[in-house]
Design an enzyme around this catalytic site. Structure first.
Site, PDB file in Angstrom:
ATOM      1  N   HIS A 102     -11.462  -7.436  -5.148  1.00  0.00           N
ATOM      2  CA  HIS A 102     -10.975  -6.655  -4.001  1.00  0.00           C
ATOM      3  C   HIS A 102     -11.846  -6.957  -2.781  1.00  0.00           C
ATOM      4  O   HIS A 102     -12.920  -7.537  -2.896  1.00  0.00           O
ATOM      5  CB  HIS A 102     -11.017  -5.162  -4.341  1.00  0.00           C
ATOM      6  N   GLY A 103     -11.348  -6.546  -1.608  1.00  0.00           N
ATOM      7  CA  GLY A 103     -12.136  -6.725  -0.390  1.00  0.00           C
ATOM      8  C   GLY A 103     -12.288  -8.184  -0.004  1.00  0.00           C
ATOM      9  O   GLY A 103     -13.359  -8.631   0.412  1.00  0.00           O
ATOM     10  N   GLY A 104     -11.190  -8.945  -0.101  1.00  0.00           N
ATOM     11  CA  GLY A 104     -11.255 -10.388   0.162  1.00  0.00           C
ATOM     12  C   GLY A 104     -11.491 -10.760   1.617  1.00  0.00           C
ATOM     13  O   GLY A 104     -12.083 -11.815   1.901  1.00  0.00           O
ATOM     14  N   HIS A 116     -13.605  -2.913   0.935  1.00  0.00           N
ATOM     15  CA  HIS A 116     -12.380  -3.027   1.730  1.00  0.00           C
ATOM     16  C   HIS A 116     -12.714  -2.934   3.220  1.00  0.00           C
ATOM     17  O   HIS A 116     -13.614  -2.195   3.606  1.00  0.00           O
ATOM     18  CB  HIS A 116     -11.415  -1.894   1.375  1.00  0.00           C
ATOM     19  N   SER A 156       0.858  -1.189   0.000  1.00  0.00           N
ATOM     20  CA  SER A 156       0.000   0.000   0.000  1.00  0.00           C
ATOM     21  C   SER A 156       0.895   1.241   0.000  1.00  0.00           C
ATOM     22  O   SER A 156       2.039   1.181   0.464  1.00  0.00           O
ATOM     23  CB  SER A 156      -0.889   0.020   1.244  1.00  0.00           C
ATOM     24  N   GLU A 197      -9.058   0.208 -12.009  1.00  0.00           N
ATOM     25  CA  GLU A 197     -10.381  -0.025 -11.393  1.00  0.00           C
ATOM     26  C   GLU A 197     -11.461   0.788 -12.087  1.00  0.00           C
ATOM     27  O   GLU A 197     -11.244   1.920 -12.487  1.00  0.00           O
ATOM     28  CB  GLU A 197     -10.299   0.379  -9.905  1.00  0.00           C
ATOM     29  N   ASP A 243      -0.386  -1.421  -4.596  1.00  0.00           N
ATOM     30  CA  ASP A 243      -1.851  -1.458  -4.477  1.00  0.00           C
ATOM     31  C   ASP A 243      -2.404  -0.027  -4.647  1.00  0.00           C
ATOM     32  O   ASP A 243      -1.662   0.955  -4.442  1.00  0.00           O
ATOM     33  CB  ASP A 243      -2.203  -2.047  -3.097  1.00  0.00           C
ATOM     34  N   HIS A 244      -3.693   0.068  -4.980  1.00  0.00           N
ATOM     35  CA  HIS A 244      -4.421   1.361  -5.131  1.00  0.00           C
ATOM     36  C   HIS A 244      -3.558   2.618  -5.061  1.00  0.00           C
ATOM     37  O   HIS A 244      -3.302   3.147  -3.972  1.00  0.00           O
ATOM     38  CB  HIS A 244      -5.451   1.500  -4.006  1.00  0.00           C
TER      39      HIS A 244
END
Ligand code: 13P
Length: 285
Positions: A208-210, A180, A50, A134, A82-83
């Site tokens: 995403h958001g696993g 998330h 991140s 995204e 990431d993002h």
């Protein structure tokens, strides 16, 4: 040499109907736990960083961990930013040695998102770096990006098709209802939308958001085209909980090496469990 980008591993995963785990790390210890877990299960893996973590440790330190931990393992290990909304940070990561990056321009209007994503793809392709982008906006908290529930919106399939046709992406993250962070109730995942989008593009999709999704949900999303599954919050919780747990069990012991070892074991075990859920165990060749 197992330094790799995400391109081949995700093409194989989508074709083989399994997913590569993408795990957000925090330091050298958690990086090692992820690489060792993947190695022990002979699984390809993506280590995600991140932006906050990049800023904490610096580009060169993280790249040196990557090389030291991944160069001599048999499985392919991609290191992915990431993002990221900041083109300068993306450029610095590419120059420093990241093999993969995510441009997150999802809060911008569609045309602007395409323009910024295209700019990153141009920068990345010449360096053999893979790119994820995204569409729609995934809700929740990820690093410094906070998307309130009322602002989260799902990806439009026609726009998703156009986005993936126009730009040469290695991974595409359409918002489909996951979020998330910790889910407050049952996640409302739009499987039909995922199916429609997957039917309109062969690009491997990212889930995403696993954290907090059930193995049934993972299975269903993977069968519909998700080839990358992101796990961050679960590992943040394990990182802190294990520290606290160890100290509570040994209140008079001040031996940090033992605490770090306990933390490493817990993280490795949780990463392994996820890799098994995603079906990528044994796919490291
Ligand atoms: P979680 O924090 O919910 O696991 O999501 C991770 C993620 O999607 C990172 O981009």
């Amino acid at each position: 040499m197992a330094i790799a980008n995400m391109t081949d591993m995700l093409i194989k995963a989508r074709a083989g109907k399994y997913a590569v785990g993408a795990f957000n790390i925090l330091d050298y210890n958690s990086f090692k736990a992820v690489v060792d877990a993947a190695s022990e299960l002979n699984a390809p893996v993506i280590v995600q960083i991140s932006v906050k973590t990049v800023k904490l440790w610096g580009y060169d330190a993280i790249v040196s961990w990557y090389r030291q931990l991944s160069e001599n393992v048999k499985v392919p290990v991609a290191m992915h930013l990431d993002h990221c909304k900041d083109i300068d940070v993306i450029e610095n990561c590419i120059k420093a040695g990241w093999t993969s990056v995510m441009i997150d321009a999802s809060s911008k209007p569609f045309e602007e998102n395409m323009k910024l994503t295209r700019q990153v793809v141009e920068m990345a392709t010449s360096a053999n770096v893979s790119v994820e982008a995204e569409l729609g906006e995934i809700g929740g908290v990820e690093d410094d990006i906070v998307v309130a529930e009322e602002n989260a919106h799902l990806a439009d399939p026609a726009k998703a098709e156009l986005f993936c046709q126009e730009i040469d992406l290695q991974c595409f993250a359409p918002a489909i209802g996951t979020a998330h962070g910790v889910y407050k109730g049952e996640p409302k995942i739009d499987f039909d939308r995922l199916k429609t989008i997957a039917g309109r593009t062969p690009v491997p999709l990212a889930l995403h958001g696993g954290t907090g999704l059930s193995s049934d949900v993972f299975r269903k999303c993977i069968s519909l085209g998700c080839a990358k599954v992101n796990i961050s919050t679960q590992l943040k919780h394990a990182f802190i909980n294990e520290f606290v747990k160890y100290h509570q069990a040994h209140p008079n012991e001040y031996e940090p090496v033992k605490v770090l070892a306990a933390q490493y074991e817990q993280l490795k075990q949780e990463v392994k469990e996820n890799i098994e859920f995603f079906g990528s165990s044994g796919k490291g060749e």
